[in-house]
Design an enzyme around this catalytic site. Structure first.
Site, short mmCIF file in Angstrom:
data_model
loop_
_atom_site.label_atom_id
_atom_site.label_comp_id
_atom_site.label_asym_id
_atom_site.label_seq_id
_atom_site.Cartn_x
_atom_site.Cartn_y
_atom_site.Cartn_z
N HIS A 94 -53.04 -27.44 5.03
CA HIS A 94 -53.38 -26.69 6.25
C HIS A 94 -52.66 -25.35 6.35
O HIS A 94 -52.64 -24.74 7.42
CB HIS A 94 -53.10 -27.54 7.50
CG HIS A 94 -53.95 -28.77 7.57
ND1 HIS A 94 -53.42 -30.04 7.57
CD2 HIS A 94 -55.29 -28.92 7.62
CE1 HIS A 94 -54.40 -30.93 7.62
NE2 HIS A 94 -55.54 -30.28 7.65
N HIS B 211 -50.94 -35.23 1.70
CA HIS B 211 -50.83 -34.36 2.89
C HIS B 211 -49.38 -34.35 3.36
O HIS B 211 -48.87 -35.36 3.85
CB HIS B 211 -51.75 -34.91 3.99
CG HIS B 211 -51.83 -34.03 5.20
ND1 HIS B 211 -52.40 -34.46 6.37
CD2 HIS B 211 -51.40 -32.77 5.43
CE1 HIS B 211 -52.35 -33.50 7.27
NE2 HIS B 211 -51.73 -32.46 6.73
N CYS C 204 -47.89 -26.34 5.03
CA CYS C 204 -48.55 -27.63 4.79
C CYS C 204 -49.42 -27.48 3.55
O CYS C 204 -50.13 -26.49 3.42
CB CYS C 204 -49.40 -28.01 6.01
SG CYS C 204 -50.50 -29.40 5.68
N HIS D 26 -46.45 -35.14 11.88
CA HIS D 26 -47.24 -34.63 10.75
C HIS D 26 -47.16 -35.67 9.64
O HIS D 26 -46.09 -36.21 9.39
CB HIS D 26 -46.70 -33.28 10.26
CG HIS D 26 -47.59 -32.67 9.22
ND1 HIS D 26 -47.55 -33.07 7.90
CD2 HIS D 26 -48.56 -31.75 9.32
CE1 HIS D 26 -48.48 -32.39 7.23
NE2 HIS D 26 -49.10 -31.58 8.07
N GLU E 76 -49.48 -29.12 18.66
CA GLU E 76 -49.95 -28.82 17.29
C GLU E 76 -48.87 -29.26 16.29
O GLU E 76 -47.77 -28.70 16.29
CB GLU E 76 -50.25 -27.32 17.17
CG GLU E 76 -50.50 -26.83 15.77
CD GLU E 76 -51.53 -27.65 15.01
OE1 GLU E 76 -52.69 -27.71 15.44
OE2 GLU E 76 -51.15 -28.24 13.96
N LYS E 77 -49.20 -30.23 15.46
CA LYS E 77 -48.21 -30.86 14.58
C LYS E 77 -47.66 -29.95 13.49
O LYS E 77 -46.67 -30.28 12.86
CB LYS E 77 -48.78 -32.13 13.96
CG LYS E 77 -49.99 -31.92 13.06
CD LYS E 77 -50.47 -33.25 12.49
CE LYS E 77 -51.72 -33.13 11.68
NZ LYS E 77 -52.93 -33.00 12.50
N HIS E 78 -48.31 -28.83 13.23
CA HIS E 78 -47.86 -27.95 12.14
C HIS E 78 -46.83 -26.90 12.55
O HIS E 78 -46.30 -26.20 11.69
CB HIS E 78 -49.05 -27.22 11.52
CG HIS E 78 -49.93 -28.13 10.72
ND1 HIS E 78 -51.06 -28.69 11.23
CD2 HIS E 78 -49.81 -28.58 9.45
CE1 HIS E 78 -51.62 -29.45 10.31
NE2 HIS E 78 -50.88 -29.41 9.23
FE FE2 Z 1 -51.13 -30.61 7.56
#
Ligand code: FE2
Length: 131
Positions: A119, A52, A116, A46, A16-18
């Site tokens: 997100h 973004h 983010c 990310h 999960e990139k976050h």
């Molecule tokens: Fe994001």
């Protein structure tokens, strides 16, 4: 009404990139200054674009047996390609990584939060021993 803590998501940072990645020694000496690197995208990148990007990372320390967490640092990432010419036309992008130098007297848990812009809030933690 949701509580703030209920808005913070977590997952495995490897997929999960976050999720912020906390890198430091597993054990350090009492009062020894050590570095903690907090970053995103160690396995899954990310994006870092005007539309973004990661706005900030915060690092906390919660000593074992203590009721409270203490803030270690607040790292803002302010440049994401914004420019008069338009989105992503700017000359600079702040990468979402920071290194704190710190010392602790007791074992406990390092907690990192990241935000983010589209997100929301994410967290991760890492135990650290003293001795
Ligand atoms: Fe994001």
């Amino acid at each position: 009404m949701p509580k703030f803590g209920e808005l913070i998501q977590t997952a495995d940072w490897k997929s999960e990139k976050h999720v912020p990645v906390i890198e430091c020694a597993d054990q350090i000496g009492a009062d020894e200054v050590f570095d903690v690197k907090v970053s995103l995208g160690k396995e899954v990148d990310h994006p870092n674009t005007t539309e973004h990007h990661i706005r900030w990372i915060q690092l906390y320390f919660k000593p074992e047996g203590d009721k409270f967490a203490y803030q270690v640092g607040n790292y803002e990432f302010s440049a994401h390609g914004e420019a008069a010419a338009g989105a992503n036309e700017g000359p600079v992008y702040t990468h979402h990584a920071a290194t704190a130098s710190m010392k602790i007297k007791k074992p406990g848990t390092l907690i990192a939060t990241a935000f983010c812009n589209i997100h929301g809030l994410w967290e991760n933690s890492k135990e650290i021993k003293v001795g």
